[in-house]
Design an enzyme around this catalytic site. Structure first.
Site, PDB file in Angstrom:
ATOM      1  N   SER A  12       0.848  -1.190   0.000  1.00 18.31           N
ATOM      2  CA  SER A  12       0.000   0.000   0.000  1.00 18.31           C
ATOM      3  C   SER A  12       0.882   1.238   0.000  1.00 18.31           C
ATOM      4  O   SER A  12       1.672   1.443   0.927  1.00 18.31           O
ATOM      5  CB  SER A  12      -0.893   0.010   1.240  1.00 18.31           C
ATOM      6  OG  SER A  12      -1.353   1.335   1.459  1.00 18.31           O
ATOM      7  N   HIS A  37      -1.297  -1.439  -4.243  1.00 15.87           N
ATOM      8  CA  HIS A  37      -2.560  -1.063  -3.611  1.00 15.87           C
ATOM      9  C   HIS A  37      -2.582   0.452  -3.383  1.00 15.87           C
ATOM     10  O   HIS A  37      -1.674   1.014  -2.774  1.00 15.87           O
ATOM     11  CB  HIS A  37      -2.676  -1.816  -2.280  1.00 15.87           C
ATOM     12  CG  HIS A  37      -3.961  -1.626  -1.552  1.00 15.87           C
ATOM     13  ND1 HIS A  37      -5.108  -2.337  -1.847  1.00 15.87           N
ATOM     14  CD2 HIS A  37      -4.296  -0.798  -0.516  1.00 15.87           C
ATOM     15  CE1 HIS A  37      -6.078  -1.978  -1.023  1.00 15.87           C
ATOM     16  NE2 HIS A  37      -5.618  -1.034  -0.209  1.00 15.87           N
ATOM     17  N   ASP A  39      -4.682   3.659  -1.953  1.00 16.39           N
ATOM     18  CA  ASP A  39      -5.735   3.998  -0.993  1.00 16.39           C
ATOM     19  C   ASP A  39      -6.286   5.393  -1.237  1.00 16.39           C
ATOM     20  O   ASP A  39      -5.590   6.388  -1.008  1.00 16.39           O
ATOM     21  CB  ASP A  39      -5.179   3.904   0.433  1.00 16.39           C
ATOM     22  CG  ASP A  39      -5.020   2.466   0.885  1.00 16.39           C
ATOM     23  OD1 ASP A  39      -5.999   1.705   0.788  1.00 16.39           O
ATOM     24  OD2 ASP A  39      -3.916   2.105   1.334  1.00 16.39           O
ATOM     25  N   MET A  41      -8.906   8.182  -0.090  1.00 10.92           N
ATOM     26  CA  MET A  41      -9.693   8.569   1.098  1.00 10.92           C
ATOM     27  C   MET A  41     -10.251   9.975   0.920  1.00 10.92           C
ATOM     28  O   MET A  41      -9.570  10.851   0.387  1.00 10.92           O
ATOM     29  CB  MET A  41      -8.803   8.548   2.343  1.00 10.92           C
ATOM     30  CG  MET A  41      -8.105   7.230   2.580  1.00 10.92           C
ATOM     31  SD  MET A  41      -7.243   7.251   4.160  1.00 10.92           S
ATOM     32  CE  MET A  41      -6.423   5.655   4.086  1.00 10.92           C
ATOM     33  N   HIS A  70      -8.429   1.100  -3.864  1.00 13.71           N
ATOM     34  CA  HIS A  70      -9.323   0.913  -2.727  1.00 13.71           C
ATOM     35  C   HIS A  70     -10.003   2.241  -2.432  1.00 13.71           C
ATOM     36  O   HIS A  70      -9.362   3.175  -1.947  1.00 13.71           O
ATOM     37  CB  HIS A  70      -8.473   0.431  -1.529  1.00 13.71           C
ATOM     38  CG  HIS A  70      -9.241   0.227  -0.270  1.00 13.71           C
ATOM     39  ND1 HIS A  70      -8.615   0.048   0.959  1.00 13.71           N
ATOM     40  CD2 HIS A  70     -10.573   0.162  -0.015  1.00 13.71           C
ATOM     41  CE1 HIS A  70      -9.532  -0.122   1.895  1.00 13.71           C
ATOM     42  NE2 HIS A  70     -10.722  -0.042   1.343  1.00 13.71           N
ATOM     43  N   MET A  72     -12.091   4.504  -0.342  1.00  9.59           N
ATOM     44  CA  MET A  72     -12.683   4.777   0.969  1.00  9.59           C
ATOM     45  C   MET A  72     -13.373   6.127   0.857  1.00  9.59           C
ATOM     46  O   MET A  72     -12.939   7.134   1.447  1.00  9.59           O
ATOM     47  CB  MET A  72     -11.590   4.751   2.042  1.00  9.59           C
ATOM     48  CG  MET A  72     -11.118   3.333   2.337  1.00  9.59           C
ATOM     49  SD  MET A  72      -9.509   3.267   3.155  1.00  9.59           S
ATOM     50  CE  MET A  72      -8.449   3.394   1.717  1.00  9.59           C
ATOM     51  N   MET A 141     -11.311  -5.849   5.779  1.00 15.61           N
ATOM     52  CA  MET A 141     -10.481  -4.892   6.527  1.00 15.61           C
ATOM     53  C   MET A 141     -10.139  -5.495   7.892  1.00 15.61           C
ATOM     54  O   MET A 141     -11.035  -5.924   8.630  1.00 15.61           O
ATOM     55  CB  MET A 141     -11.229  -3.568   6.741  1.00 15.61           C
ATOM     56  CG  MET A 141     -11.558  -2.780   5.484  1.00 15.61           C
ATOM     57  SD  MET A 141     -10.150  -2.326   4.457  1.00 15.61           S
ATOM     58  CE  MET A 141      -9.082  -1.456   5.601  1.00 15.61           C
ATOM     59  N   ASP A 176      -6.657  -6.316   4.331  1.00 11.09           N
ATOM     60  CA  ASP A 176      -6.083  -4.974   4.351  1.00 11.09           C
ATOM     61  C   ASP A 176      -6.031  -4.434   5.771  1.00 11.09           C
ATOM     62  O   ASP A 176      -7.068  -4.207   6.393  1.00 11.09           O
ATOM     63  CB  ASP A 176      -6.928  -4.054   3.456  1.00 11.09           C
ATOM     64  CG  ASP A 176      -6.276  -2.700   3.220  1.00 11.09           C
ATOM     65  OD1 ASP A 176      -5.140  -2.484   3.694  1.00 11.09           O
ATOM     66  OD2 ASP A 176      -6.912  -1.862   2.557  1.00 11.09           O
TER      67      ASP A 176
HETATM   68  C1  DX5 Z   1      -6.147   1.564   5.711  1.00 12.21           C
HETATM   69  C2  DX5 Z   1      -5.717   1.276   4.299  1.00 12.21           C
HETATM   70  C3  DX5 Z   1      -4.623   0.276   4.202  1.00 12.21           C
HETATM   71  C4  DX5 Z   1      -3.357   0.681   4.880  1.00 12.21           C
HETATM   72  C5  DX5 Z   1      -2.653  -0.539   5.362  1.00 12.21           C
HETATM   73  O1  DX5 Z   1      -7.210   2.414   5.691  1.00 12.21           O
HETATM   74  O2  DX5 Z   1      -6.797   0.836   3.523  1.00 12.21           O
HETATM   75  O3  DX5 Z   1      -4.392  -0.110   2.859  1.00 12.21           O
HETATM   76  O4  DX5 Z   1      -2.498   1.407   4.058  1.00 12.21           O
HETATM   77  O5  DX5 Z   1      -1.543  -0.115   6.060  1.00 12.21           O
HETATM   78  P1  DX5 Z   1      -0.776  -1.070   7.072  1.00 12.21           P
HETATM   79  O6  DX5 Z   1      -0.303  -2.249   6.298  1.00 12.21           O
HETATM   80  O7  DX5 Z   1       0.341  -0.206   7.550  1.00 12.21           O
HETATM   81  O8  DX5 Z   1      -1.759  -1.439   8.141  1.00 12.21           O
HETATM   82 ZN    ZN Z   2      -6.423  -0.140   1.532  1.00  7.76          ZN
END
Ligand code: DX5
Ligand code: ZN
Length: 226
Positions: A12, A37, A39, A41, A70, A72, A141, A176
């Site tokens: 990620s 990956h 993310d 947000m 991903h 969010m 998650m 994740d």
């Molecule tokens: C959390 C994200 C993850 C995050 C995982 O909201 O969706 O993808 O980056 O990070 P680690 O592996 O550090 O928990």
């Molecule tokens: Zn993620």
């Protein structure tokens, strides 16, 4: 992207250097990452902000393999075409992001992208049973989404329930949050095949010194292989 259940490590980039994302994606792939990956947000569905489709589009030429996006964000539907045009291979929406996950997943497929559905830790496996026919990935998650580096929450029962629900269908189970060499064997043993890892992959390295990424990825693989 032919289907198989072999273990895939998906770093990620939330844990990478934000000023060097393109080079970080290239370094992670060169060091053995299977997927990247990404993310997204929105500061609304989750209490943090990252970036949107323009960043995904900028990253696309720096990722040879699968760009796993991903989302969010809520709502999802107004942004699907932009992420498809940005070159996402997998587009994962949260089942909690709105009342019409079925419509959202249909729209992702119609945009030519592989649909994924994600479940927060508080959401039961049952919540996705009726959309399994529409998805190519279920993301479990193992932290509450929003931040990297959080403590792993054990979702073993949920993963096993999903694995059974999925049966022979070609649907990946992705984990994740908090994946590292200690937790990876638990989730892989329960039936997961795509392991997202942020801090556990990027720790100790940099674009100028990427070898630790490779060591970290190999440590997760070795732990799973047992
Ligand atoms: C959390 C994200 C993850 C995050 C995982 O909201 O969706 O993808 O980056 O990070 P680690 O592996 O550090 O928990
Ligand atoms: Zn993620």
């Amino acid at each position: 992207m032919p289907f198989d259940r072999s273990i895939k490590i998906a770093p990620s980039i939330l844990a990478a250097d934000f000023a060097a994302f393109g080079a970080e994606c290239e370094a992670a792939e060169a060091q053995g990452a299977d997927w990247i990956h990404v993310d997204v947000m929105d500061g609304h569905f989750v209490p943090n902000l990252t970036f949107g489709p323009a960043m995904c589009k900028a990253l696309r030429p720096h990722i040879k393999g699968v760009m796993d996006v991903h989302l969010m964000i809520a709502p999802v539907d107004p942004y699907i075409d932009a992420f498809a045009e940005a070159g996402a291979d997998v587009l994962t929406a949260h089942v909690e992001a709105g009342p019409h996950i079925h419509r959202t997943l249909q729209a992702i497929r119609a945009a030519g992208v592989r649909p994924g559905v994600a479940l927060n830790p508080g959401t039961p496996a049952e919540a996705v049973r009726d959309v399994l026919g529409l998805v190519e990935l279920v993301c479990v998650m193992t932290v509450n989404p929003g931040f990297g580096g959080q403590k792993f929450i054990d979702m073993g029962d949920k993963i096993r329930a999903l694995r059974e629900m999925i049966g022979d269908r070609e649907i990946h189970i992705e984990i994740d949050g908090g994946v590292d060499p200690k937790t990876a064997p638990l989730v892989a043993g329960a039936g997961a095949d795509v392991l997202v890892a942020g801090s556990a992959v990027f720790k100790g390295g940099s674009v100028a010194n990427p070898e630790p990424y490779g060591e970290n990825i190999r440590a997760i693989r070795a732990a799973v292989a047992g």
